[in-house]
Scaffold this motif. Structure first.
Motif, PDB file in Angstrom:
ATOM      1  N   TYR A  16       0.750  -1.195   0.100  1.00  0.00           N
ATOM      2  CA  TYR A  16      -0.001  -0.040  -0.148  1.00  0.00           C
ATOM      3  C   TYR A  16       0.973   1.158  -0.423  1.00  0.00           C
ATOM      4  N   MET A  17       1.898   1.338   0.862  1.00  0.00           N
ATOM      5  CA  MET A  17       2.639   2.316   1.045  1.00  0.00           C
ATOM      6  C   MET A  17       3.484   2.631  -0.534  1.00  0.00           C
ATOM      7  N   VAL A  18       4.010   1.336  -0.954  1.00  0.00           N
ATOM      8  CA  VAL A  18       4.594   1.802  -2.206  1.00  0.00           C
ATOM      9  C   VAL A  18       3.963   2.350  -3.369  1.00  0.00           C
ATOM     10  N   ILE A  19       2.614   1.662  -3.366  1.00  0.00           N
ATOM     11  CA  ILE A  19       1.518   2.184  -4.476  1.00  0.00           C
ATOM     12  C   ILE A  19       1.301   3.790  -4.093  1.00  0.00           C
ATOM     13  N   CYS A  20       1.255   4.275  -2.899  1.00  0.00           N
ATOM     14  CA  CYS A  20       0.862   5.499  -2.352  1.00  0.00           C
ATOM     15  C   CYS A  20       2.036   6.636  -2.944  1.00  0.00           C
ATOM     16  N   ALA A  24       2.138   9.653  -5.698  1.00  0.00           N
ATOM     17  CA  ALA A  24       2.452  10.832  -5.063  1.00  0.00           C
ATOM     18  C   ALA A  24       3.681  11.431  -6.122  1.00  0.00           C
ATOM     19  N   GLY A  25       4.416  10.359  -6.765  1.00  0.00           N
ATOM     20  CA  GLY A  25       5.450  10.744  -7.735  1.00  0.00           C
ATOM     21  C   GLY A  25       4.802  11.154  -8.831  1.00  0.00           C
ATOM     22  N   MET A  26       3.758  10.371  -9.429  1.00  0.00           N
ATOM     23  CA  MET A  26       3.162  10.899 -10.619  1.00  0.00           C
ATOM     24  C   MET A  26       2.196  12.248 -10.473  1.00  0.00           C
ATOM     25  N   PHE A  27       1.780  12.261  -9.193  1.00  0.00           N
ATOM     26  CA  PHE A  27       1.286  13.654  -9.077  1.00  0.00           C
ATOM     27  C   PHE A  27       1.955  14.636  -9.096  1.00  0.00           C
ATOM     28  N   VAL A 255      -8.992   9.469  -2.498  1.00  0.00           N
ATOM     29  CA  VAL A 255      -8.387   8.993  -1.572  1.00  0.00           C
ATOM     30  C   VAL A 255      -8.554   7.432  -1.237  1.00  0.00           C
ATOM     31  N   THR A 256      -9.611   6.682  -1.766  1.00  0.00           N
ATOM     32  CA  THR A 256      -9.886   5.346  -1.356  1.00  0.00           C
ATOM     33  C   THR A 256      -9.212   4.594  -2.504  1.00  0.00           C
ATOM     34  N   TYR A 257      -9.034   5.063  -3.649  1.00  0.00           N
ATOM     35  CA  TYR A 257      -8.502   4.221  -4.823  1.00  0.00           C
ATOM     36  C   TYR A 257      -7.257   3.251  -4.158  1.00  0.00           C
ATOM     37  N   PRO A 258      -6.289   3.817  -3.902  1.00  0.00           N
ATOM     38  CA  PRO A 258      -5.248   2.709  -3.420  1.00  0.00           C
ATOM     39  C   PRO A 258      -5.466   1.621  -2.752  1.00  0.00           C
ATOM     40  N   TYR A 259      -6.460   1.993  -1.820  1.00  0.00           N
ATOM     41  CA  TYR A 259      -7.044   0.914  -0.980  1.00  0.00           C
ATOM     42  C   TYR A 259      -7.769  -0.038  -1.682  1.00  0.00           C
ATOM     43  N   LYS A 260      -8.691   0.645  -2.533  1.00  0.00           N
ATOM     44  CA  LYS A 260      -9.378  -0.586  -3.397  1.00  0.00           C
ATOM     45  C   LYS A 260      -8.535  -1.585  -4.310  1.00  0.00           C
TER      46      LYS A 260
END
Length: 277
Positions: A16-20, A24-27, A255-260
């Motif tokens: 989860y942290m890696v994807i977040c 963040a880098g893409m943003f 906000v919920t997309y990475p979790y899903k």
């Protein structure tokens, strides 16, 4: 990590942290490619004029590119053909008029009459209780002859995303309106945008309302009030400034997309409802 790994396991949390971090880098990359740190360089030029075949809308300016695409798709136009053909017209200063009350129009600026004709609305879009997008699709095209006049002109990158939509609303449009008003004494100037979406670059015009063009300038209001008159009629309050339901929906989805994505949800197979446009 296995498929049956518990959702609260260290491996799952690490993923989860890696994807977040990647998101963040893409943003940050999106911010940079959208021109957030670039200055708006304005030069003197000429608005081309022509016959404007358009549909108007009153909602946040961020919806403009999506509605431009909707018109382009209905005519089977590739995005490479949008430049100097499909335009969006912004009538109000985004710092003065709230997102739910901002007026704009989208359509074809034609150099030859009859080059494009209005299409009938498909039956699947004719609904008795249409969404906002379907209301736009059902709306009849209007026509207005636009004069060719001197204008403040700028080109600026566009990433085709929501960041560029915000930069357009709160950086580029105000800069052009202020330039036309301060440097060329244009009262309540409007801004036009046309984009080469393949190259991710847009051209903006703020036609000048000079003494010579004052009578012609009324055409740019598309039969509506000028910005100063409209501003006096606008309602106040938070609901008038922000589309709260739209903001809430977008915030929850982001906000919920990475979790899903990691833990699974029926929602991760669904696209966002384009009717929110």
């Amino acid at each position: 990590m296995t498929l049956d790994e518990p959702s609260n396991s260290p491996a799952r949390r690490q993923q989860y942290m890696v994807i977040c971090s990647v998101m963040a880098g893409m943003f940050v990359y999106t911010l940079l490619t959208s021109g957030i740190i670039d200055s708006v360089k304005i030069v003197s030029g000429t608005f081309p004029g022509g016959t404007y075949m358009y549909k108007n809308s009153t909602r946040d300016y961020s919806a403009a590119l999506g509605l431009m695409d909707d018109i382009g798709n209905s005519y089977n136009l590739s995005r490479s053909k949008y430049k100097d053909l499909l335009y969006t017209t912004y009538l109000d200063h985004p710092y003065q008029v709230g997102g739910s009350q901002q007026r704009f129009a989208t359509g074809f600026l034609l150099q030859k009459k009859g080059e494009y004709e209005p299409l009938p609305t498909p039956q699947d879009r004719l609904k008795t209780d249409p969404s906002r997008l379907q209301q736009f699709q059902q709306q009849a095209f209007q026509f207005q002859d636009m004069p060719s006049v001197p204008a403040s002109v700028a080109t600026f990158p566009h990433s085709l995303g929501f960041v560029s939509a915000l930069i357009t609303s709160y950086k580029i449009i105000p800069a052009l309106m202020n330039h036309a008003k301060e440097q060329h004494s244009s009262s309540s100037p409007v801004v036009w945008m046309t984009c080469d979406l393949n190259k991710k670059m847009c051209t903006f015009y703020a036609p000048h309302a000079t003494t010579k063009t004052a009578n012609q300038y009324n055409a740019f209001w598309l039969g509506d009030d000028d910005a100063d008159t409209y501003l006096e009629k606008c309602s106040s309050g938070l609901d008038a400034v922000v589309d709260l339901e739209g903001v809430k929906s977008d915030f929850i989805w982001i906000v919920t997309y990475p979790y899903k994505l990691i833990f699974g949800s029926d929602d991760n197979t669904k696209k966002k409802d384009t009717d929110e446009l």
